[in-house]
Design a protein around this motif. Structure first.
Motif, PDB file in Angstrom:
ATOM      1  N   ASN A 189       0.822  -1.207   0.000  1.00 29.78           N
ATOM      2  CA  ASN A 189       0.000   0.000   0.000  1.00 29.78           C
ATOM      3  C   ASN A 189       0.859   1.261   0.000  1.00 29.78           C
ATOM      4  OD1 ASN A 189      -2.549  -1.129  -0.153  1.00 29.78           O
ATOM      5  ND2 ASN A 189      -2.938  -1.055   2.053  1.00 29.78           N
TER       6      ASN A 189
ATOM      7  N   ARG B 196       0.400  -0.205  -8.491  1.00 29.97           N
ATOM      8  CA  ARG B 196      -0.918   0.372  -8.773  1.00 29.97           C
ATOM      9  C   ARG B 196      -2.066  -0.585  -8.512  1.00 29.97           C
ATOM     10  NH1 ARG B 196      -0.008   4.237 -14.136  1.00 29.97           N
ATOM     11  NH2 ARG B 196       1.500   5.650 -13.127  1.00 29.97           N
TER      12      ARG B 196
ATOM     13  N   SER C 207      -7.513   1.008   1.040  1.00 26.10           N
ATOM     14  CA  SER C 207      -6.341   1.279   0.209  1.00 26.10           C
ATOM     15  C   SER C 207      -6.707   2.171  -0.973  1.00 26.10           C
ATOM     16  CB  SER C 207      -5.763  -0.039  -0.303  1.00 26.10           C
ATOM     17  OG  SER C 207      -4.746   0.190  -1.262  1.00 26.10           O
ATOM     18  N   GLY C 208      -5.764   3.011  -1.372  1.00 23.74           N
ATOM     19  CA  GLY C 208      -5.984   3.872  -2.523  1.00 23.74           C
ATOM     20  C   GLY C 208      -5.798   3.177  -3.850  1.00 23.74           C
ATOM     21  N   LYS C 209      -5.515   1.872  -3.817  1.00 21.66           N
ATOM     22  CA  LYS C 209      -5.321   1.109  -5.052  1.00 21.66           C
ATOM     23  C   LYS C 209      -6.235  -0.109  -5.039  1.00 21.66           C
ATOM     24  CE  LYS C 209      -1.114   1.225  -3.786  1.00 21.66           C
ATOM     25  NZ  LYS C 209       0.365   1.203  -3.762  1.00 21.66           N
TER      26      LYS C 209
ATOM     27  N   ARG D   4      -8.796   5.181  -7.670  1.00 29.47           N
ATOM     28  CA  ARG D   4      -8.773   5.432  -6.228  1.00 29.47           C
ATOM     29  C   ARG D   4     -10.068   6.087  -5.756  1.00 29.47           C
ATOM     30  NH1 ARG D   4      -4.174   9.361  -4.318  1.00 29.47           N
ATOM     31  NH2 ARG D   4      -2.954   7.628  -5.173  1.00 29.47           N
ATOM     32  N   TYR D   5     -10.483   7.125  -6.468  1.00 26.66           N
ATOM     33  CA  TYR D   5     -11.662   7.862  -6.015  1.00 26.66           C
ATOM     34  C   TYR D   5     -12.961   7.143  -6.348  1.00 26.66           C
ATOM     35  CZ  TYR D   5      -8.379  11.589  -4.930  1.00 26.66           C
ATOM     36  OH  TYR D   5      -7.341  12.328  -4.401  1.00 26.66           O
TER      37      TYR D   5
ATOM     38  N   GLN E  28     -13.278   4.858  -3.469  1.00 30.03           N
ATOM     39  CA  GLN E  28     -13.704   5.603  -2.292  1.00 30.03           C
ATOM     40  C   GLN E  28     -15.191   5.928  -2.353  1.00 30.03           C
ATOM     41  OE1 GLN E  28     -11.154   8.911  -1.209  1.00 30.03           O
ATOM     42  NE2 GLN E  28     -12.845  10.011  -0.253  1.00 30.03           N
TER      43      GLN E  28
END
Length: 260
Positions: free
Chosen positions: A45, A51, A96-98, A208-209, A212
């Protein structure tokens, strides 16, 4: 990447393959595996060059769940173990952002099923299955398994799975929305890595978004989500990647994403 006792991390360009590696115990979660999977998740992470992450198990199973042969001391408290050892790792994958993709081979049972389901996408081998083994030994699902099952397949079907202990085969998992793709067993990791490589070529901020927003959408009402999406879109539209995406479209070439 670091060497761990019970987890391996392999790099495939911008994709990390994280493998539970206690094959002799069907990757049952021991204290060492709980420690190592936490370290592995934190490592990949934190690596901005990675990615997409694929999570799988070495050998005949994704994970048989908690190691029932592990000796517990007199002061053992399952609440502490779930909240302090499992929850931070599961939430690190969820938040996680990925993207994380679970590649499920054989059994994903007990807490192992929670690790399979917490990932954003799931590929299953044709002979794989998800199994809520808890009722057979007088326990309840944990690690967020009830949350994932109820939201994926509905409360009544989820309760049936838990109460009966049905081994939910890959084909049925796909039909019910618990997995995205089913592939031959010998193609599981190569096929999942190929999909991960494809996703690694997408705009990192957009993925990522989007992740989210979907996580928020699981809990919020539509009005809240419209506003949350607006905030995330603001971040995206003002990013270098968005400018690059438009420029590449006009110039009829593949974009070069930077993730910023």
């Amino acid at each position: 990447m670091s060497a761990l006792e019970t987890v391996t991390i392999e790099r495939h360009d911008n994709v990390a393959l994280v493998s539970l590696n206690r094959p002799d115990s069907l990757n049952a979660f021991s204290a060492e595996l709980r420690r190592d999977i936490g370290a592995a998740v934190d490592e990949v992470n934190a690596d901005d060059s990675i990615r997409v992450v694929v999570l799988t198990g070495v050998g005949r199973a994704f994970s048989a769940g908690a190691d029932l042969m592990e000796v517990q001391g007199d002061d053992f408290d399952v609440r502490r173990q779930l909240n302090e050892e499992y929850k931070p790792v599961l939430m690190a994958i969820s938040e996680s952002g990925k993207p994380w993709i679970s590649a499920v081979n054989g059994a994903a049972a007990g807490i192992g099923s929670a690790f399979a389901m917490v990932c954003d996408l799931t590929v299953m081998a044709e002979d794989a299955f998800i199994y809520q083994a808890f009722a057979a030994i007088g326990l309840v699902p944990d690690g967020g398994a009830t949350w994932h099952l109820a939201r994926s397949i509905g409360r009544k079907r989820a309760f049936e799975l838990i109460a009966t202990g049905e081994k939910l085969r890959a084909e049925k998992c796909q039909a019910l929305g618990l997995c995205n793709r089913v592939v031959p067993a010998d193609e599981l990791v190569p096929a999942t890595l190929a999909w991960a490589q494809e996703l690694a070529g997408k705009a990192p901020l957009a993925l990522r978004y989007a992740k989210q927003a979907l996580n928020q959408a699981m809990e919020a009402d539509v009005a809240e989500i419209i506003s949350a999406e607006a905030d995330l879109q603001h971040l995206c539209i003002n990013s270098a990647d968005a400018a690059e995406g438009v420029k590449a479209f006009v110039e009829k070439r593949a974009p070069v994403w930077q993730g910023k």
